[in-house]
Design a protein around this motif. Structure first.
Motif, PDB file in Angstrom:
ATOM      1  N   ARG A  38      20.010  43.051   4.602  1.00  0.00           N
ATOM      2  CA  ARG A  38      20.451  41.838   5.499  1.00  0.00           C
ATOM      3  C   ARG A  38      21.791  42.242   5.825  1.00  0.00           C
ATOM      4  O   ARG A  38      22.903  42.247   5.094  1.00  0.00           O
ATOM      5  CB  ARG A  38      20.315  40.440   4.774  1.00  0.00           C
ATOM      6  CG  ARG A  38      20.634  39.465   5.658  1.00  0.00           C
ATOM      7  CD  ARG A  38      19.398  39.105   6.583  1.00  0.00           C
ATOM      8  NE  ARG A  38      18.242  39.060   6.071  1.00  0.00           N
ATOM      9  CZ  ARG A  38      17.332  38.105   6.506  1.00  0.00           C
ATOM     10  NH1 ARG A  38      17.446  37.474   7.654  1.00  0.00           N
ATOM     11  NH2 ARG A  38      15.989  37.978   5.861  1.00  0.00           N
ATOM     12  N   THR A  40      23.789  40.206   8.502  1.00  0.00           N
ATOM     13  CA  THR A  40      24.628  39.076   8.903  1.00  0.00           C
ATOM     14  C   THR A  40      23.889  37.984   8.322  1.00  0.00           C
ATOM     15  O   THR A  40      22.628  37.811   7.951  1.00  0.00           O
ATOM     16  CB  THR A  40      24.661  39.249  10.420  1.00  0.00           C
ATOM     17  OG1 THR A  40      23.449  38.867  10.902  1.00  0.00           O
ATOM     18  CG2 THR A  40      25.265  40.221  11.097  1.00  0.00           C
ATOM     19  N   PRO A  42      22.159  34.903   8.335  1.00  0.00           N
ATOM     20  CA  PRO A  42      20.918  33.915   9.021  1.00  0.00           C
ATOM     21  C   PRO A  42      21.444  32.795   9.823  1.00  0.00           C
ATOM     22  O   PRO A  42      22.010  31.919   9.049  1.00  0.00           O
ATOM     23  CB  PRO A  42      19.668  33.803   8.172  1.00  0.00           C
ATOM     24  CG  PRO A  42      20.113  34.975   7.275  1.00  0.00           C
ATOM     25  CD  PRO A  42      21.458  34.914   6.905  1.00  0.00           C
ATOM     26  N   HIS A  46      24.339  37.422  14.280  1.00  0.00           N
ATOM     27  CA  HIS A  46      23.408  38.536  14.297  1.00  0.00           C
ATOM     28  C   HIS A  46      24.146  39.690  14.897  1.00  0.00           C
ATOM     29  O   HIS A  46      25.014  39.768  15.370  1.00  0.00           O
ATOM     30  CB  HIS A  46      22.269  38.001  15.568  1.00  0.00           C
ATOM     31  CG  HIS A  46      22.702  37.705  16.817  1.00  0.00           C
ATOM     32  ND1 HIS A  46      23.571  36.668  17.067  1.00  0.00           N
ATOM     33  CD2 HIS A  46      22.543  38.583  17.866  1.00  0.00           C
ATOM     34  CE1 HIS A  46      23.707  37.140  18.551  1.00  0.00           C
ATOM     35  NE2 HIS A  46      23.321  38.126  19.046  1.00  0.00           N
ATOM     36  N   THR A  80      19.258  40.137  12.258  1.00  0.00           N
ATOM     37  CA  THR A  80      20.115  39.745  11.107  1.00  0.00           C
ATOM     38  C   THR A  80      20.300  40.996  10.225  1.00  0.00           C
ATOM     39  O   THR A  80      20.863  41.009   9.115  1.00  0.00           O
ATOM     40  CB  THR A  80      19.915  38.562  10.429  1.00  0.00           C
ATOM     41  OG1 THR A  80      18.723  38.423   9.853  1.00  0.00           O
ATOM     42  CG2 THR A  80      20.286  37.608  11.577  1.00  0.00           C
TER      43      THR A  80
END
Length: 150
Positions: A38, A40, A42, A46, A80
């Motif tokens: 991941r 960025t 959520p 993004h 993301t």
């Protein structure tokens, strides 16, 4: 729900992180692991689509220089992060090393692999600088990759 990520409360995670999302034992006994990589937070930030697309190409190509057990590196529709699919059971630190080594390769790349209309369905939709900026930001937070929640 049937999809693992739909059961994850996205409000509780603290990106960036690398999380084992699923392990499957296939009928012939092979094991695959799916990691949530991941980039960025959520619902807060993004990656732009050309950045996602270029990271996908770069990671897919460069990661295979570090392991022959990479099955896939797929972008999330929410933009993301990505799912990294690996063959076999992995030590978590080895996954982190694979991700870090691959992103270091992204930083020194001089082009996005297969970013052309012969090898890609949208060859013009790429940004090497965007991919490198995202890789640099992700690498800068390496000490927190194992902390999934705040």
């Amino acid at each position: 729900m049937n999809v693992e990520s739909f059961n994850l409360d996205h409000r509780t995670v603290a990106a960036p992180y690398v999380r084992l999302a699923d392990t499957k034992k296939l009928p012939a006994g092979d094991v695959i692991e799916k990691y949530d990589v991941r980039f960025t937070q959520p619902n807060v930030a993004h990656l732009e689509m050309p950045t996602v697309h270029s990271l996908e190409h770069l990671f897919a190509e460069k990661s295979r220089n570090h392991s022959d057990r990479v099955i896939d590196f797929s972008p999330m529709g929410c933009q993301t992060g990505f799912y990294l699919i690996l063959q076999g059971q992995w030590e978590y630190d080895a996954v982190l090393a694979l991700v870090a080594d691959t992103l270091e390769d992204v930083l020194v790349a001089d082009e996005v692999p297969a970013a052309n209309e012969v090898q890609c369905g949208w060859g013009a939709n790429h940004t090497l600088s965007g991919a490198q900026e995202a890789a640099r930001a992700f690498l800068a937070e390496r000490d927190s990759w194992s902390q999934v929640t705040a």
